[in-house]
Motif scaffolding. Structure first.
Motif, short mmCIF file in Angstrom:
data_model
loop_
_atom_site.label_atom_id
_atom_site.label_comp_id
_atom_site.label_asym_id
_atom_site.label_seq_id
_atom_site.Cartn_x
_atom_site.Cartn_y
_atom_site.Cartn_z
N SER A 63 47.50 32.69 33.62
CA SER A 63 47.90 34.03 33.21
C SER A 63 48.30 34.87 34.42
O SER A 63 49.31 35.56 34.41
CB SER A 63 46.71 34.64 32.49
N LEU A 90 35.10 35.51 39.69
CA LEU A 90 34.52 34.80 38.55
C LEU A 90 33.61 33.65 38.97
O LEU A 90 32.76 33.21 38.20
CB LEU A 90 35.62 34.27 37.62
N ILE A 107 41.24 37.03 41.02
CA ILE A 107 40.75 36.58 39.71
C ILE A 107 39.66 35.53 39.84
O ILE A 107 38.56 35.68 39.30
CB ILE A 107 41.92 36.02 38.85
N SER A 161 43.36 29.14 31.58
CA SER A 161 44.36 30.15 31.22
C SER A 161 44.24 31.41 32.08
O SER A 161 45.18 32.18 32.18
CB SER A 161 44.25 30.50 29.74
N MET A 162 43.07 31.64 32.70
CA MET A 162 42.90 32.81 33.59
C MET A 162 43.88 32.74 34.76
O MET A 162 44.62 33.69 35.02
CB MET A 162 41.49 32.84 34.16
N ASP A 180 43.66 32.34 23.71
CA ASP A 180 42.34 32.95 23.91
C ASP A 180 42.46 34.27 24.68
O ASP A 180 41.49 34.77 25.22
CB ASP A 180 41.42 31.98 24.66
N TYR A 181 43.64 34.82 24.74
CA TYR A 181 44.00 36.08 25.42
C TYR A 181 43.93 36.00 26.94
O TYR A 181 44.67 36.67 27.63
CB TYR A 181 43.15 37.27 24.95
N ALA A 182 42.98 35.23 27.48
CA ALA A 182 42.79 35.07 28.93
C ALA A 182 42.72 36.42 29.65
O ALA A 182 43.26 36.58 30.74
CB ALA A 182 43.90 34.21 29.52
N LEU A 183 42.02 37.38 29.05
CA LEU A 183 41.82 38.66 29.75
C LEU A 183 40.86 38.42 30.90
O LEU A 183 39.93 37.63 30.78
CB LEU A 183 41.24 39.70 28.80
N PHE A 184 41.09 39.10 32.02
CA PHE A 184 40.21 38.91 33.17
C PHE A 184 38.91 39.69 32.92
O PHE A 184 38.93 40.92 32.86
CB PHE A 184 40.90 39.41 34.44
N PRO A 185 37.79 38.99 32.74
CA PRO A 185 36.58 39.67 32.26
C PRO A 185 35.99 40.68 33.23
O PRO A 185 35.27 41.59 32.82
CB PRO A 185 35.60 38.51 32.04
N ASN A 214 38.07 29.47 32.59
CA ASN A 214 39.16 28.99 31.76
C ASN A 214 40.46 28.87 32.56
O ASN A 214 40.81 29.76 33.33
CB ASN A 214 39.37 30.01 30.64
#
Lengths: 326, 526
Positions: free
Chosen positions: B433, B452, B448, B429-430, A87-92, B427
């Motif tokens: 990652s 969020l 991070i 994965s955040m 899901d790419y896991a980009l930090f939004p 998520n």
């Protein structure tokens, strides 16, 4: 450069194994695909490699240094393994620049490195954008740039194309692997799409029920699969024990298979058998002819239509696989 | 390290409850037998009556109003939807003061009706049931409405195409399916009922909580207070056990992904009157009437009440609530993340103890906090005097430290639950990652995860702040002599027969409570 030795992992205290005694070695700069169906153990294996899980037993080494064993555990942040999440896991809440710079530890050349990797993925000028302002393909490239930025020894791509349209997928896949090739990074590409695996990797590792069943070059794995399961992962295969028994004799523990694309109609081949035509379907560049051969129904691609109700189905000796019956 | 820190936090939170449990072994005080022979049956019967009465009324008000605003579209529906939650902003003891004053000799009702409607005695158990129900029904309303809005659309459609009428669908389908959610709300109501001290004391109804106060302050018998506390906690655990049992009994789950919004109907003229009555009664009696009464009293008394002392009380109240909210949120965050970072899965279960405080009445927590902290203070004084030849005073008791500690224990769940809910939405994965990109757990948290989950953190801060502003029984027991809060001030005025003077501090508490109620409503509507 990456060695996995006798690694096992169970999530239910040994009742069943997500990974069972896996061993393999990967070489620097090569591309590897990890293929297998859902539940085959692909995700568990990459999480173990990254250090996001610990194995029950076994040793994992990177660049001759043990990163996981009974006594040693190097945390994910200290391994030089990059991962592009499904899901790419980009930090939004971070911009493209902030996402990419996030993992770079050197203090002096951070900006240059970001520019370099964004250049590589063709996203120069997107530094100030936020993930939600990018298309799916662009997000994918940012995820790749972010993973490449700290210059990892091994880069793992976890089903990175599964969220993309088919039309975009092939183009992006080829572009991304060209980019990675330039960096001379070892790549593990996790996919359940064997066409992707054949298209981009030097070698393929096949996992089945937590066991590594074959690790070979793409050509060898296609031409000399170890068993019918592996053969069928790369396209439809049919069993022809009756047709081939005259050549090989009746040998119960063995079965003889041929790939769908190697079947020919009304041609001069080593083996021939009679077939009844059940259905003809125009598919654009070919006709899909549905046949009854003995008890099985077979579909063959043929360049032209066949008017008769019966035909001859044949294949050459060189394309026959023989497997131990499972 | 994370495991040790998690255990420390859980230990600190569990200390008051453990203290009560350990002290039970010392046996009850001298007056326990007398208590058993005389008033204990009153405590039990009154508490049971309160439970039964408030269950019936809160279900009636909460479920009917929730159904009506979810199923029908009518004029002022949107305004009424959030007005129905607003009684939650008024502490029960303040509604109790308002009703008592209204129906008293020379009260508002007598004046407005020119004596036609004379004194009506509300200061009894029936009055208390009414007051508690009308102020606490929003817990049931919110739970039921959330279910009706989010979960019932597709079920209703399926039922309609099978040719089943509205009432039958409601009876056979919607209410049974909404039952776990409704009972969840009801349990919150009952915990508040058993926690109440201010309203019961003012109305002269003996309950477990008033009994604990009596044993502690009048009889000066901590052992007896501890025995009563243990009994009260046992009742609450039985309630919680029943709630858990009914939830676990359900062997199905509603697929929320395939749900569609419930389509609202336009009611006919006759139905409209019933609908306005259903939503109007709780809003009118639970919010508007007490509020108007308080405003009226405040206008009569503001000149005498509004002085430097009042301002200082308001500032103290505000600062204590801010401090307690910050501490509670930090502890809640620590508990959530330390558990995440440690490798001992067993700790996941132990951390649940950390959020038990909300189920334990304030008076019980106060006693549980007082005993070990007094012990610590005494030890510290003797240690310092022995080793440093210096005399010091109490370090925890007698300062606001003891209040902040007790509030943290009591309101941990209030901060923990919204933060955890937001954390679950981030998520996994955040954070993985970030770790793969070379960052430590702490840096990952600050760079991070915290950005969020900031809405959850903010929500937690506001909710704890409001709860601390309203809190009465715990504050009454633990507050240092020189410290004053708005809730205690209002209680003191009311106890001294200065009910009108209690209006201004009460209004200030309500004002701070309205904001998060609106926030809560927005969250439901999202």
């Amino acid at each position: 450069m990456l060695t996995v030795k006798n690694v096992s992992k169970s999530f239910d205290k040994g009742k069943s194994y997500a990974l069972n005694n896996i061993s393999f070695t990967l070489e620097k700069g090569k591309s590897y695909s990890l293929v297998g169906e859902s539940g085959s153990g692909k995700t568990t294996l990459i999480r173990l490699l990254c250090g996001l899980e610990t194995p029950d037993e076994g040793v994992i080494s990177l660049q001759e240094q043990i990163v996981t064993s009974d006594t040693i555990f190097i945390t994910p942040e200290k391994r030089k393994i990059g991962l592009v999440f499904q899901d790419y896991a980009l930090f939004p809440h971070l911009s493209v620049y902030e996402n990419v710079v996030y993992g770079i530890s050197t203090t002096s050349s951070k900006k240059n490195r970001v520019t370099e990797v964004l250049n590589l993925v063709g996203l120069n000028g997107f530094e100030k954008r936020y993930p939600h302002e990018l298309s799916g393909g662009q997000q994918q490239r940012v995820a790749l740039a972010r993973a490449l930025a700290p210059a990892p020894e091994v880069l793992i791509l976890d089903e990175p194309f599964s969220n993309l349209d088919t039309s975009l997928k092939a183009q992006l896949r080829n572009e991304i692997f060209e980019i990675i090739k330039e960096t001379n990074t070892t790549v593990i590409f996790v996919t359940h799409d064997t066409n992707d695996a054949l298209a981009v990797s030097d070698e393929i590792l096949v996992l089945h029920n937590g066991v590594l069943v074959q690790k070979e070059s793409t050509e060898m794995i296609y031409r000399k699969p170890k068993n019918k399961y592996i053969a069928s992962l790369f396209g439809k295969v049919y069993t022809f024990d009756d047709v081939t028994k005259s050549e090989f004799g009746i040998n119960d523990p063995m079965e003889f298979c041929v790939r769908q694309e190697h079947l020919q109609l009304n041609s001069k081949t080593h083996y021939l058998t009679g077939a009844k035509i059940l259905q003809r379907k125009f598919m654009g560049t070919y006709y899909a002819i549905r046949l009854q051969v003995g008890k099985q129904k077979i579909v063959v691609a043929h360049p032209t239509d066949i008017k008769e109700n019966n035909c001859k189905l044949g294949f050459d000796k060189s394309v026959v696989f023989s497997f131990n019956k499972e | 390290m994370w495991s040790a820190l998690t255990l420390t936090i859980v230990g600190l939170i569990a200390l008051p409850i453990l203290t009560i449990a350990v002290k039970l072994y010392n046996g009850p005080g001298e007056s326990w037998k007398h208590l058993v022979d005389t008033v204990l049956s009153d405590y039990i019967s009154n508490s049971l009556l309160l439970i039964i009465g408030t269950t019936i009324l809160t279900l009636l008000f909460g479920v009917s109003s929730a159904w009506v605003v979810s199923r029908y579209d009518f004029r002022f529906r949107k305004q009424l939807e959030w007005l129905l939650i607003l009684p939650l902003a008024i502490p029960s003891y303040i509604i109790a003061y308002a009703y008592a004053g209204m129906f008293d000799y020379g009260g508002t009702i007598e004046k407005v009706t020119f004596g036609v409607f004379p004194k009506f005695d509300v200061m009894n158990i029936t009055g208390l049931i009414w007051v508690l129900s009308i102020s606490l029904y929003p817990y049931v309303y919110v739970a039921a409405r959330t279910f009706f809005l989010n979960q019932s659309g597709r079920l209703f459609e399926a039922s309609k195409v099978l040719g089943v009428g509205e009432l039958k669908a409601l009876k056979k389908l919607i209410i049974p399916l909404a039952r776990p959610a409704i009972i969840g709300g009801l349990v919150l109501v009952l915990m508040e009922v058993l926690n109440d001290y201010g309203a019961a004391k003012y109305y002269g109804v003996s309950t477990f909580t008033t009994g604990i106060f009596r044993a502690w302050f009048s009889l000066e018998e901590p052992e007896t207070a501890i025995y009563l506390s243990a009994l009260l906690v046992a009742v609450i655990f039985i309630l919680l056990g029943l709630e858990r049992w009914q939830r676990n009994k359900i062997g199905y789950a509603i697929n929320s992904k395939t749900q569609v919004p419930l389509i609202r109907l336009i009611p006919g003229r006759k139905n409209k009157i019933i609908i306005y009555l259903i939503v109007g009664i709780p809003v009118f009696f639970g919010f508007l009437i007490p509020l108007i009464q308080l405003i009226y009293w405040a206008l009569l008394t503001y000149e005498t009440v509004l002085n430097d002392g009042f301002l200082s009380t308001a500032i103290q109240s505000f600062l204590i609530a801010v401090l307690a909210a910050i501490f509670t949120v930090i502890f809640a965050l620590a508990l959530i993340y330390f558990t995440k970072w440690n490798r001992l899965r067993l700790l996941d279960y132990i951390t649940k103890i950390g959020t038990l405080g909300y189920a334990i009445p304030g008076a019980v927590i106060a006693i549980g906090v007082l005993i070990p902290t007094l012990g610590f203070d005494k030890w510290l004084i003797s240690y310092v005097s022995e080793h440093f030849q210096t005399k010091i005073g109490f370090f925890i008791n007698g300062t606001i430290l003891v209040l902040v500690y007790a509030y943290t224990v009591r309101f941990m769940a209030v901060a923990h639950n919204p933060i955890e809910a937001v954390c679950l939405k981030v998520n996994k994965s955040m954070s993985e990652s970030s770790k793969i990109l070379g960052q430590s757990a702490l840096k990952t948290f600050f760079k991070i995860e915290l950005p969020l989950i900031k809405t959850g953190v903010f929500g937690g801060l506001v909710l704890v702040f409001v709860d601390v502003m309203k809190e009465l029984p715990l504050t009454l027991i633990l507050k240092p002599y020189q410290v004053q809060t708005l809730a205690v001030k209002a209680y003191e005025y009311a106890s001294d027969e200065q009910i009108m003077e209690a209006a201004l501090p009460s209004l200030l508490i309500i004002a701070t409570g309205v904001l998060p109620v609106i926030l809560l409503n927005k969250l439901i509507n999202r």
